[in-house]
Design a protein around this motif. Structure first.
Motif, PDB file in Angstrom:
ATOM      1  N   VAL A 176       0.867  -1.178   0.000  1.00  0.00           N
ATOM      2  CA  VAL A 176       0.000   0.000   0.000  1.00  0.00           C
ATOM      3  C   VAL A 176       0.903   1.228   0.000  1.00  0.00           C
ATOM      4  O   VAL A 176       1.659   1.455   0.946  1.00  0.00           O
ATOM      5  N   MET A 177       0.840   1.995  -1.081  1.00  0.00           N
ATOM      6  CA  MET A 177       1.761   3.124  -1.266  1.00  0.00           C
ATOM      7  C   MET A 177       1.025   4.444  -1.064  1.00  0.00           C
ATOM      8  O   MET A 177       0.195   4.844  -1.881  1.00  0.00           O
ATOM      9  N   LEU A 178       1.309   5.124   0.025  1.00  0.00           N
ATOM     10  CA  LEU A 178       0.745   6.452   0.283  1.00  0.00           C
ATOM     11  C   LEU A 178       1.736   7.485  -0.244  1.00  0.00           C
ATOM     12  O   LEU A 178       2.437   8.151   0.519  1.00  0.00           O
ATOM     13  N   LEU A 179       1.771   7.599  -1.560  1.00  0.00           N
ATOM     14  CA  LEU A 179       2.821   8.385  -2.207  1.00  0.00           C
ATOM     15  C   LEU A 179       2.245   9.490  -3.072  1.00  0.00           C
ATOM     16  O   LEU A 179       1.225   9.313  -3.748  1.00  0.00           O
ATOM     17  N   ALA A 186       7.580  11.014  -5.063  1.00  0.00           N
ATOM     18  CA  ALA A 186       8.079   9.779  -4.445  1.00  0.00           C
ATOM     19  C   ALA A 186       7.760   8.572  -5.318  1.00  0.00           C
ATOM     20  O   ALA A 186       8.556   7.628  -5.401  1.00  0.00           O
ATOM     21  N   ALA A 187       6.618   8.603  -5.966  1.00  0.00           N
ATOM     22  CA  ALA A 187       6.225   7.463  -6.812  1.00  0.00           C
ATOM     23  C   ALA A 187       7.199   7.257  -7.970  1.00  0.00           C
ATOM     24  O   ALA A 187       7.423   6.117  -8.406  1.00  0.00           O
ATOM     25  N   LEU A 205      -1.475  -1.498  -4.248  1.00  0.00           N
ATOM     26  CA  LEU A 205      -2.587  -0.570  -4.039  1.00  0.00           C
ATOM     27  C   LEU A 205      -2.017   0.818  -3.762  1.00  0.00           C
ATOM     28  O   LEU A 205      -1.136   0.966  -2.915  1.00  0.00           O
ATOM     29  N   TRP A 206      -2.527   1.819  -4.468  1.00  0.00           N
ATOM     30  CA  TRP A 206      -1.934   3.158  -4.374  1.00  0.00           C
ATOM     31  C   TRP A 206      -2.987   4.214  -4.017  1.00  0.00           C
ATOM     32  O   TRP A 206      -3.640   4.746  -4.901  1.00  0.00           O
ATOM     33  N   PRO A 207      -3.154   4.533  -2.730  1.00  0.00           N
ATOM     34  CA  PRO A 207      -3.924   5.718  -2.346  1.00  0.00           C
ATOM     35  C   PRO A 207      -3.035   6.951  -2.587  1.00  0.00           C
ATOM     36  O   PRO A 207      -2.217   7.325  -1.757  1.00  0.00           O
ATOM     37  N   ILE A 208      -3.196   7.548  -3.744  1.00  0.00           N
ATOM     38  CA  ILE A 208      -2.290   8.614  -4.172  1.00  0.00           C
ATOM     39  C   ILE A 208      -2.471   9.861  -3.306  1.00  0.00           C
ATOM     40  O   ILE A 208      -3.578  10.200  -2.899  1.00  0.00           O
TER      41      ILE A 208
END
Length: 346
Positions: A70-73, A77-78, A97-100
């Motif tokens: 899970v990437m909070l990016l 950073a991405a 999964l990416w919550p941008i």
């Protein structure tokens, strides 16, 4: 139990002074609550560039032992992390999964060129605004609308009040020019030329490259512009609830769905915002605040004057803001992420 690698800007051991850190910590809180802290490993991006070798080594190590990444990016950073996560996905058999964080991807052609080819490696992306979710809905991955939320609440029963005297205004964002701080100060100065009709509380110190200008424009305004430290802790919403409106004349390039706006609405504080990026999607013009034309030099000032002249409208807006904030609660925002982690996504 699901094993989760949570990547974000946590800044553990420090106060959270920006929306990215607040969002990362809030996601950790609710993921740990649902899946158990023992099943979550965090990778902090706060010092990524300064410790780039050790950061990448840690990323390689953790990707071997997880089921869900899970990437909070944000976009910047991405660019560094997503290519690695995407490349090793097939080998290690995890879900991505990416919550941008933020809203700059829609307006950043360079970032799109680098990141869009990797969308096929992402199982789902969670966008902060409907506009972003709609735009990227046909770009090769599943998309969800997942607005910003806050876990902070009013500690006392909410009863919106107004006074017929001085209008109490605040800013609750980074203190830099791009967030419209200069515009907010100038609008309040113009209104107070003959008499003090409104005050402005600014929370947080100015950024270093803005300090000289900030000091210059606020000189001689000590009786109605108040400079405060960061606003932190469990009493944040109660403190915000003391104000009549938040000023948000932003033109910040990476603006997405600011958590400061959600927290003001939670406190029953209407928001006067520029028509920049997604603000008109977030603020209901005439109901939970005002949206003004960023190119209209008097736009912000005119909105403030409307509230000065119509306290009944202000009271109605405060009630509407509090009611509207119920849409931005953790359980409703996170349900799709939880479903994807559990393998039950739509």
């Amino acid at each position: 139990m699901k094993k989760i690698l949570l990547i974000g800007n946590f800044c553990f051991g420090e106060e959270a002074h920006n929306g990215q850190t607040s969002k990362s910590r809030d996601y950790y809180h609710y993921l740990a609550e649902k899946y158990g802290a023992e099943n979550i490993v965090t990778l902090d991006t706060a010092q990524w560039r300064k410790k780039i070798i050790t950061s990448y080594l840690s990323l390689f190590k953790q990707l071997k032992n997880t089921e869900n990444v899970v990437m909070l990016l944000g976009v910047n950073a991405a660019k560094y992390i997503l290519p690695v996560v995407a490349k090793l996905k097939k080998k290690h058999k995890y879900r991505v999964l990416w919550p941008i964080v933020g809203g700059s991807l829609l307006y950043d052609g360079g970032a799109q060129k680098k990141l869009l080819p990797l969308f096929g490696k992402i199982d789902a992306i969670f966008f902060e605004t409907k506009k972003m979710a709609e735009f990227f809905s046909d770009k090769g991955t599943k998309v969800y609308y997942a607005p910003v939320f806050t876990k902070r609440v009013l500690s006392e029963k909410f009863e919106p009040e107004i006074n017929n005297g001085v209008l109490k205004l605040c800013t609750y964002s980074r203190v830099c020019k791009e967030k419209g701080i200069t515009s907010a100060v100038e609008a309040v100065k113009n209104i107070n030329k003959e008499a003090v009709l409104c005050t402005l509380d600014i929370f947080g110190p100015p950024y270093k490259d803005y300090k000289n200008e900030f000091d210059e424009i606020t000189e001689g305004t000590e009786s109605y512009i108040f400079k405060n430290d960061y606003l932190n802790g469990e009493g944040v919403i109660n403190k915000l609830a003391e104000f009549d409106a938040m000023l948000f004349p932003t033109y910040y390039p990476g603006e997405g769905f600011p958590i400061g706006v959600v927290e003001c609405l939670t406190g029953g504080v209407p928001v006067i915002a520029s028509d920049w990026h997604y603000n008109s999607e977030i603020i209901q013009h005439g109901k939970t605040g005002f949206i003004f034309d960023l190119n209209d030099k008097s736009g912000l000032e005119n909105c403030i004057r409307q509230l000065l002249d119509n306290r009944g409208l202000l009271l109605e807006m405060k009630k509407n803001a509090r009611e509207y904030s119920e849409f931005f609660k953790p359980n409703s925002v996170l349900k799709d992420l939880f479903a994807e982690i559990d393998g039950k996504g739509e």
